[in-house]
Each structure stands twice: as C-alpha cells, then as structure tokens.
Design an enzyme around this catalytic site. Structure first.
Site, PDB file in Angstrom:
ATOM      1  N   GLU A  76       0.815  -1.214   0.000  1.00 39.82           N
ATOM      2  CA  GLU A  76       0.000   0.000   0.000  1.00 39.82           C
ATOM      3  C   GLU A  76       0.848   1.263   0.000  1.00 39.82           C
ATOM      4  OE1 GLU A  76      -3.233   0.274  -0.300  1.00 39.82           O
ATOM      5  OE2 GLU A  76      -3.737  -1.856  -0.226  1.00 39.82           O
ATOM      6  N   GLU A 108      -1.802   9.275  -0.122  1.00 40.75           N
ATOM      7  CA  GLU A 108      -1.973   9.104  -1.553  1.00 40.75           C
ATOM      8  C   GLU A 108      -1.571  10.373  -2.296  1.00 40.75           C
ATOM      9  OE1 GLU A 108      -5.601   7.771  -4.597  1.00 40.75           O
ATOM     10  OE2 GLU A 108      -5.937   7.928  -2.420  1.00 40.75           O
TER      11      GLU A 108
END
Length: 278
Positions: free
Chosen positions: A102, A124
C-alpha cells in the site's frame, strides 16, 4: 477498502480500550511490560525489512519509526499474539506485506529489489477524488475534507475514517489529515482495519490465524483462507478475479520476502485470481 456499517456500541467499547491502553504511563510500560510483538520483530529486523523507508526519495521519510509501530500494537493485544509461534509470525509477515504494498516506493530494478521499499509513502499522491461517498448517511463528509488514502494501510473513504475515528478516539471525519500527521495514529488505523470484521467480510486477523469460517456465499465465490483472501478483504473489488494481476503479485512478493525473514512458510492460497470479490 470498503467498510459496511458496524454498531456504534462496538466501536465505543473499542475506543475506550484503546484510550486506556494508550495512555498508560511510559515508565510503567518500560518497567513492567514487554510487548510480545517486539519479541517477534526487533528494531534491527524492522530496519532490515524497511530498508529504504527513511531515504530522501521516500515522502514518508521519518514518519514510520519502530517505536510508533510497537506502541500502536499495544491497543490490539491479539494481533500477532494468537496461535502458535508460526501462526503469529505468519500474521505479522502478512500484515507487513500488505502495508508495504500500500505504501511501496519500489520498482522492478530498485536497489535491493522491489520488495525493500515498503512504508515509502504516508498519503496518496494525486488522488482521483475526495473519496466521499455521499450516499452514506451514517458517516457524513465534512466540507473541504478529503478522505484519500493515508497511513500504512492507506485508509480511504468517509465510511472508514468515521468508524476508525470512533474506535481510536479521534474525529476521523473532521480531521482525517491526522492519519498522515501522527505516526502512532497512522499505525493504529492500519491495525484497526486489520483486526475489524465488516459486514460479510471477516477480519484479516481471523483469516490469518485460522478462525475464518466460510459461509455458503464464500464457498460459492471460492473465497478460501490464505493471504489471497486478505488481499480480497483489503482491495478485492479492484484486484481479485484477475489472472496474474501485478498488484496482487506485488503483495505476494512482499509476503514471501518477509516470511523468509521470519523463517515461516507462507501457507496456502496466496492469490485471489480465482476468487470473487466481496
């Protein structure tokens, strides 16, 4: 990562437990308590697993120290502490592999290989949206807030930030950015997601320690216990049911490396290419 509704009393009790365990005196902990996770993964091993997390090339440089991880696990005493030693090692390797994918900064020809670059990102980059599901009337989004991926598990969407905040004692909907600003909280959100069942999905923890009992729907969807089912729980809607998916293969690559470092086998059903997603 999707989360269906779970009762508020459950989260209230969990948040009380987390607050109690996390506000214990540091001196008391050091004198009377040895975290069992630190016996499975020493600081030196942690550094050898995440070889490049503090490189200048990684935006999360300095954000994921060993102590923050160990402290966060104290709020989840069953994590990597359930079952025999091999089971505990396998769960820890699986968790570290999933958070590594991730947050990966690796590439095929990266120094030390593609699986030495976990924990390179803390949030992100260039999110496609604000990750607000406006149809969710229980966990309402706040104006000008984005619920993009943050932390080791890249917690996403208002319907994850809301209950995570209730469980961990912060306002996930009003202050989602805290997950990318506090190292301990970042790890706690990842562990919360790992340990918490949601809707028809079992917890990743239950899958890795052998407590998953497939329903008729699971059996019809070929959802069998193993690392692949954990991937299905985390991001199956985008990655599972696809032969030779590179994202799934990356997760498996990390898992194999870490299992070898922990001297434990990886177990069955590594991928989810033949599984229907939840």
């Amino acid at each position: 990562m999707a989360l269906s509704s779970i009762s508020l009393p459950f989260f209230f009790l969990l948040s009380i437990f987390c607050l109690v365990c996390c506000f214990r005196s540091t001196d008391a902990r050091s004198k009377a308590y040895v975290n069992p996770i630190s016996m499975l993964i020493t600081e030196d091993l942690y550094k050898s697993i995440f070889l490049h997390k503090d490189d200048n090339a990684c935006p999360a440089k300095g954000f994921y120290p060993y102590d923050a991880f160990i402290t966060a696990t104290e709020c989840f005493p069953k994590f990597a502490s359930t079952g025999c030693l091999d089971t505990r090692k396998r769960e820890l390797a699986a968790f570290l592999a999933q958070i590594s994918h991730e947050t990966t900064g690796g590439w095929a020809t990266a120094p030390d290989g593609p699986y030495a670059w976990g924990l390179c990102f803390k949030e992100e980059v260039n999110p496609a949206s604000n990750y607000c599901d406006s149809t969710d009337t229980e966990w309402l989004c706040y104006p000008n807030k984005t619920y993009k991926g943050r932390g080791p598990i890249q917690l996403s969407w208002n319907y994850n930030y809301g209950p995570a905040g209730v469980a961990l004692g912060f306002d996930g909907l009003r202050e989602p950015e805290l997950v990318a600003n506090r190292s301990d909280l970042a790890f706690k959100t990842a562990l919360w997601f790992w340990m918490t069942p949601r809707g028809d999905k079992p917890s990743c923890h239950d899958v890795m320690v052998g407590r998953f009992k497939p329903s008729k729907a699971d059996m019809a969807a070929n959802r069998t216990a193993g690392f692949g089912l954990v991937t299905n729980i985390i991001n199956g809607g985008l990655e599972c049911g696809i032969p030779n998916d590179p994202r799934v293969n990356d997760r498996i690559g990390y898992y194999k490396r870490y299992a070898q470092l922990f001297n434990v086998d990886v177990g069955p059903n590594l991928d989810c290419s033949n599984q229907k997603h939840y």
